[in-house]
Design a protein around this motif. Structure first.
Motif, PDB file in Angstrom:
ATOM      1  N   TRP A   6     -10.580   5.309  -1.256  1.00  0.00           N
ATOM      2  CA  TRP A   6      -9.795   6.535  -1.451  1.00  0.00           C
ATOM      3  C   TRP A   6      -9.498   6.743  -2.921  1.00  0.00           C
ATOM      4  O   TRP A   6      -9.685   7.860  -3.447  1.00  0.00           O
ATOM      5  N   TYR A   7      -9.036   5.706  -3.621  1.00  0.00           N
ATOM      6  CA  TYR A   7      -8.708   5.853  -5.041  1.00  0.00           C
ATOM      7  C   TYR A   7      -9.962   6.062  -5.880  1.00  0.00           C
ATOM      8  O   TYR A   7      -9.957   6.832  -6.844  1.00  0.00           O
ATOM      9  N   ARG A  65       0.823  -1.210   0.000  1.00  0.00           N
ATOM     10  CA  ARG A  65       0.000   0.000   0.000  1.00  0.00           C
ATOM     11  C   ARG A  65       0.856   1.259   0.000  1.00  0.00           C
ATOM     12  O   ARG A  65       0.575   2.212  -0.731  1.00  0.00           O
ATOM     13  N   ARG A  66       1.898   1.260   0.821  1.00  0.00           N
ATOM     14  CA  ARG A  66       2.770   2.435   0.864  1.00  0.00           C
ATOM     15  C   ARG A  66       3.478   2.634  -0.472  1.00  0.00           C
ATOM     16  O   ARG A  66       3.644   3.767  -0.936  1.00  0.00           O
ATOM     17  N   ASP A  71     -10.603   0.474   2.505  1.00  0.00           N
ATOM     18  CA  ASP A  71     -10.444   1.918   2.661  1.00  0.00           C
ATOM     19  C   ASP A  71      -9.518   2.498   1.593  1.00  0.00           C
ATOM     20  O   ASP A  71      -9.707   3.631   1.138  1.00  0.00           O
ATOM     21  N   GLU A  72      -8.541   1.715   1.155  1.00  0.00           N
ATOM     22  CA  GLU A  72      -7.675   2.174   0.067  1.00  0.00           C
ATOM     23  C   GLU A  72      -8.462   2.239  -1.234  1.00  0.00           C
ATOM     24  O   GLU A  72      -8.334   3.201  -1.996  1.00  0.00           O
ATOM     25  N   ALA A 124      -5.015  -1.596  -5.888  1.00  0.00           N
ATOM     26  CA  ALA A 124      -5.427  -1.324  -4.506  1.00  0.00           C
ATOM     27  C   ALA A 124      -6.193  -2.520  -3.967  1.00  0.00           C
ATOM     28  O   ALA A 124      -6.853  -3.243  -4.721  1.00  0.00           O
ATOM     29  N   ARG A 180       2.332   1.679  -3.450  1.00  0.00           N
ATOM     30  CA  ARG A 180       1.334   2.173  -4.413  1.00  0.00           C
ATOM     31  C   ARG A 180       1.109   3.669  -4.250  1.00  0.00           C
ATOM     32  O   ARG A 180       1.018   4.415  -5.226  1.00  0.00           O
ATOM     33  N   GLY A 181       0.982   4.107  -3.009  1.00  0.00           N
ATOM     34  CA  GLY A 181       0.775   5.530  -2.764  1.00  0.00           C
ATOM     35  C   GLY A 181       1.913   6.371  -3.312  1.00  0.00           C
ATOM     36  O   GLY A 181       1.696   7.431  -3.914  1.00  0.00           O
TER      37      GLY A 181
END
Length: 250
Positions: free
Chosen positions: A225-226, A144-145, A221-222, A217, A147-148
């Motif tokens: 967000w996207y 996740r980090r 919650d991710e 993702a 991808r962000g």
């Protein structure tokens, strides 16, 4: 304008070092060639060469390590480093898939050293409560980090609303994209504008299948967000189309 190979040679960087410098925005690409290959202006190469400390400072900024090298660099055990990474304390800059189809995360050495200076307490002693909670839940925030970070770097490269929407759409699984973008024509457009896989993405099908999962993702919650970010980006993209009379980047 010169090609990537020539630009790397003129900056004294290896292929991987140059690709990382471009990824991180340290070397800015110009308009692509008709073939789609990246091109670089000599004025940009001159700008990079003029930075104080060149070339050693640039090489140090793009130097990368994997987990074992990271632990050695920080003077901590491999287990502690893995825990810090899984808990999201440090963010990977890339990945590769090894012959066992396992993800090998890659980190910027300069960022790890800065992290150690900023958080000396995490280099020794017991894990803080929030990290222990994540460990008990068997969490792994590395994908996740990454991808962000990856999405953020891609968004910085363009101001075009449709291209920005395409970046956000590229991390949504197909079913989520269909919910966010019901218009099939828009989905086709966004797919056509999707960024290429990041540097280091494998070509071998079995390894590529593993890496493909990193590009999408996953936690609810991710995903939200996207999806919300994409819907917001599409408002601006559609407004542009109304103004220009054309759908797509201008």
């Amino acid at each position: 304008m010169v090609g990537g190979g020539r630009a790397a040679e003129e900056l004294g960087l290896g292929r991987g070092e140059f690709a990382r410098a471009v990824q991180l925005g340290m070397v800015r690409a110009g308009p692509c060639a008709t073939s789609g290959a990246a091109r670089f202006a000599r004025a940009e190469l001159d700008r990079v060469r003029a930075v104080e400390g060149f070339p050693d400072a640039l090489r140090e900024r793009v130097r990368t390590v994997v987990a074992a090298g990271a632990a050695e660099l920080l003077g901590i055990s491999p287990g502690r480093f893995t825990r810090l990474a899984r808990c999201g304390r440090v963010t990977p800059v890339g990945y590769r898939i090894n012959r066992y189809r396992a993800v090998v995360w890659i980190y910027l050495a300069s960022e790890l050293l800065e992290f150690a200076r900023r958080e000396p307490g995490l280099m020794r002693g017991s894990a803080p409560p929030e990290d222990r909670e994540l460990m008990e839940a068997r969490a792994d925030l590395r994908p996740r980090r990454w991808r962000g970070r990856h999405v953020g770097l891609l968004l910085r490269r363009t101001a075009d609303p449709w291209e920005r929407a395409a970046v956000l759409a590229s991390v949504l699984p197909e079913e989520e994209l269909e919910r966010a973008v019901p218009d099939r024509a828009e989905r086709i457009l966004l797919t056509g504008l999707a960024p290429p896989p990041p540097y280091g993405h494998p070509q071998i099908p079995a390894a590529a299948a593993v890496a493909a999962g990193l590009l999408r993702a996953d936690p609810p919650d991710e995903l939200r967000w996207y999806r919300t970010s994409l819907e917001f980006a599409l408002v601006g993209a559609r407004d542009q189309s109304k103004t220009t009379g054309e759908r797509g980047p201008t």
